[in-house]
Enzyme design. Structure first.
Site, PDB file in Angstrom:
ATOM      1  CB  CYS A 115      10.138  10.372  14.045  1.00  0.00           C
ATOM      2  SG  CYS A 115       8.657  10.547  13.248  1.00  0.00           S
ATOM      3  CG  HIS A 252       9.937   6.834  16.564  1.00  0.00           C
ATOM      4  ND1 HIS A 252       9.129   7.681  17.123  1.00  0.00           N
ATOM      5  CD2 HIS A 252       9.721   6.666  15.326  1.00  0.00           C
ATOM      6  CE1 HIS A 252       8.265   8.273  16.336  1.00  0.00           C
ATOM      7  NE2 HIS A 252       8.603   8.017  14.984  1.00  0.00           N
ATOM      8  CG  ASN A 282       5.159   8.067  14.360  1.00  0.00           C
ATOM      9  OD1 ASN A 282       5.411   9.057  15.162  1.00  0.00           O
ATOM     10  ND2 ASN A 282       5.407   7.952  13.254  1.00  0.00           N
TER      11      ASN A 282
HETATM   12  O1  UT7 Z   1       8.478   7.756  12.303  1.00  0.00           O
HETATM   13  C1  UT7 Z   1       8.738   7.285  11.049  1.00  0.00           C
HETATM   14  C2  UT7 Z   1       7.977   7.533   9.845  1.00  0.00           C
HETATM   15  N1  UT7 Z   1       6.945   6.442   9.482  1.00  0.00           N
HETATM   16  C3  UT7 Z   1       7.076   5.044   9.599  1.00  0.00           C
HETATM   17  O2  UT7 Z   1       7.861   4.461  10.302  1.00  0.00           O
HETATM   18  C4  UT7 Z   1       6.306   4.202   8.915  1.00  0.00           C
HETATM   19  C5  UT7 Z   1       6.982   3.343   8.087  1.00  0.00           C
HETATM   20  N2  UT7 Z   1       6.017   2.309   7.148  1.00  0.00           N
HETATM   21  C6  UT7 Z   1       5.056   1.786   7.499  1.00  0.00           C
HETATM   22  O3  UT7 Z   1       4.868   1.544   8.951  1.00  0.00           O
HETATM   23  C7  UT7 Z   1       4.075   0.812   6.653  1.00  0.00           C
HETATM   24  O4  UT7 Z   1       4.761   0.862   5.316  1.00  0.00           O
HETATM   25  C8  UT7 Z   1       2.807   1.354   6.423  1.00  0.00           C
HETATM   26  C9  UT7 Z   1       2.104   1.032   7.750  1.00  0.00           C
HETATM   27  C10 UT7 Z   1       2.629   2.642   6.271  1.00  0.00           C
HETATM   28  C11 UT7 Z   1       1.871   0.574   5.472  1.00  0.00           C
HETATM   29  O5  UT7 Z   1       1.965  -0.836   5.361  1.00  0.00           O
HETATM   30  P1  UT7 Z   1       2.682  -1.731   4.195  1.00  0.00           P
HETATM   31  O6  UT7 Z   1       2.589  -3.267   4.860  1.00  0.00           O
HETATM   32  O7  UT7 Z   1       3.920  -1.261   3.900  1.00  0.00           O
HETATM   33  O8  UT7 Z   1       1.346  -1.520   3.372  1.00  0.00           O
HETATM   34  P2  UT7 Z   1       1.602  -0.860   1.973  1.00  0.00           P
HETATM   35  O9  UT7 Z   1       1.786   0.593   1.836  1.00  0.00           O
HETATM   36  O10 UT7 Z   1       2.492  -1.637   1.045  1.00  0.00           O
HETATM   37  O11 UT7 Z   1       0.198  -1.104   1.341  1.00  0.00           O
HETATM   38  C12 UT7 Z   1      -0.850  -2.277   1.211  1.00  0.00           C
HETATM   39  C13 UT7 Z   1      -1.889  -2.124   0.944  1.00  0.00           C
HETATM   40  C14 UT7 Z   1      -2.323  -1.342  -0.429  1.00  0.00           C
HETATM   41  O12 UT7 Z   1      -3.203  -1.790  -1.163  1.00  0.00           O
HETATM   42  P3  UT7 Z   1      -2.637  -2.478  -2.625  1.00  0.00           P
HETATM   43  O13 UT7 Z   1      -2.194  -1.393  -3.530  1.00  0.00           O
HETATM   44  O14 UT7 Z   1      -2.042  -3.480  -2.140  1.00  0.00           O
HETATM   45  O15 UT7 Z   1      -4.353  -3.084  -3.135  1.00  0.00           O
HETATM   46  C15 UT7 Z   1      -2.599   0.087   0.400  1.00  0.00           C
HETATM   47  O16 UT7 Z   1      -3.376   1.007  -0.600  1.00  0.00           O
HETATM   48  O17 UT7 Z   1      -2.740  -1.656   1.870  1.00  0.00           O
HETATM   49  C16 UT7 Z   1      -3.442  -0.443   1.473  1.00  0.00           C
HETATM   50  N3  UT7 Z   1      -3.499   0.420   2.427  1.00  0.00           N
HETATM   51  C17 UT7 Z   1      -4.661   0.714   3.532  1.00  0.00           C
HETATM   52  N4  UT7 Z   1      -5.517  -0.266   3.593  1.00  0.00           N
HETATM   53  C18 UT7 Z   1      -6.631  -0.168   4.477  1.00  0.00           C
HETATM   54  C19 UT7 Z   1      -2.770   1.621   2.808  1.00  0.00           C
HETATM   55  N5  UT7 Z   1      -3.274   2.464   4.060  1.00  0.00           N
HETATM   56  C20 UT7 Z   1      -4.385   1.435   4.314  1.00  0.00           C
HETATM   57  C21 UT7 Z   1      -5.262   1.806   5.289  1.00  0.00           C
HETATM   58  N6  UT7 Z   1      -6.238   0.952   5.467  1.00  0.00           N
HETATM   59  N7  UT7 Z   1      -5.183   2.621   6.199  1.00  0.00           N
END
Ligand code: UT7
Length: 327
Positions: A115, A252, A282
């Protein structure tokens, strides 16, 4: 006394026609439009057609940047394509872009910093031209991220999109009292110890395939704001400016919450932040040049504006460049 500066001469962008909405994803995987918008700010993304490759997207964006610069490919000495999704293992996508643009002189190569690729490529082009290895360069960020997503993994497939953006840059010698133009400072960083936070589970030498994106999202999130503010503050300091001097912050576009957090930490007025993540998702190395293209074409970024670009991503890699806009 004169100072050599690399000026921005033109910017262009290209988005594939097909739009994939969050609603459509709801019918394919266990997710909701509300979850995606609340956690990331993403509403939709563009996806390349099956017969549309990274080099096609890159070539279209590059041609638009050349048109905006009032230049032809004959004027260009260097093409850098920042991409993680090359058409082929080799030759470089930049060579294919060179072919498609009808260029057989100069040099062309790809740059892989995920990225952060466009910020890295801009910095490398700046150094290359300032060392008199050429006069003008096309710096392109282009991705078909859709090709390396696991469309059954809801934690990653909702986050990415396809697209390309490009700038034309040119070095000029300016009297030192008029040298506050073009690329003023850049900071690049990486930390390979964090490689396993964001990676593909395959590659040429390991699995003889490309693999799929895997990410420890929360871990990336945890580090992102600190890394971004570190290089943004550094680039401002190197050029003798503060955040108050910025006209535009073009980050970004990975996640709206990361953008807001970084803007707040650096101390930038939210009205000065360019956001495209809602419509593009992204697009990895393409996100910053596409956001620049949007803000220039809708009249926000104007010649004379002080613009900060930044990115962070897999590696980890991160970087920022401070630019006095000139196109
Ligand atoms: O280019 C640079 C690279 N990438 C980034 O900058 C991404 C950096 N990270 C993020 O943007 C965030 O961590 C995410 C958007 C990927 C995830 O958000 P989060 O608030 O950190 O959520 P999480 O990973 O802690 O997940 C929370 C819950 C989980 O369920 P449980 O374990 O709490 O029951 C996930 O399984 O949300 C669930 N979850 C989803 N639910 C619905 C994960 N993906 C999804 C989804 N739809 N697509």
């Amino acid at each position: 006394m004169t100072i050599t500066r690399t000026l921005i001469r033109g910017v262009g962008g290209y988005l594939p026609e097909r739009i994939l909405t969050n609603k459509e994803l709801e019918s394919k995987i266990d997710t909701t439009h509300e979850w995606i918008v609340q956690r990331t700010g993403i509403e939709q993304r563009h996806v390349a057609a099956d017969d549309e490759f990274t080099s096609d997207l890159a070539t279209k964006a590059a041609q638009r940047a050349l048109d905006a610069a009032n230049m032809s490919i004959k004027d260009i000495d260097l093409i850098i394509v920042a991409t993680t999704t090359p058409d082929l293992t080799f030759p470089a996508t930049a060579a294919l872009v060179q072919h498609k643009l009808g260029m057989s002189h100069g040099a062309a190569f790809d740059l892989q910093a995920v990225c952060s690729g466009f910020v890295y490529a801009t910095t490398i082009a700046d150094s290359y031209l300032k060392n008199s290895l050429g006069k003008r360069a096309l710096v392109i960020g282009a991705e078909t991220a859709s090709r390396i997503l696991d469309w059954n993994d809801r934690t990653t497939c909702v986050l990415f999109g396809d697209g390309a953006g490009a700038i034309v840059v040119e070095t000029v010698d300016l009297p030192d009292d008029r040298a506050d133009q073009g690329i003023l400072s850049s900071r690049l960083r990486s930390n390979g110890n964090q490689w396993d936070k964001l990676y593909t589970d395959g590659g040429v030498s390991t699995t003889r395939s490309v693999g799929h994106v895997r990410m420890q999202g929360r871990e990336v999130f945890k580090h992102a704001v600190g890394m971004i503010s570190d290089v943004v503050d550094g680039a401002l300091e190197d050029a003798g400016y503060t955040a108050d001097d910025l006209d535009w912050f073009v980050p970004h576009q990975a996640n709206r919450r990361i953008i807001d957090g970084a803007g707040k930490k650096v101390g930038i007025d939210p009205k000065k932040v360019v956001i495209t993540v809602d419509k593009h998702a992204n697009t990895s190395a393409a996100s910053v040049p596409m956001a620049l293209n949007q803000a220039v074409n809708d009249g926000r970024i104007k010649p004379g504006d002080l613009v900060m670009i930044e990115a962070m991503g897999g590696g980890f890699t991160w970087g920022a460049s401070l630019i006095r806009w000139t196109s």
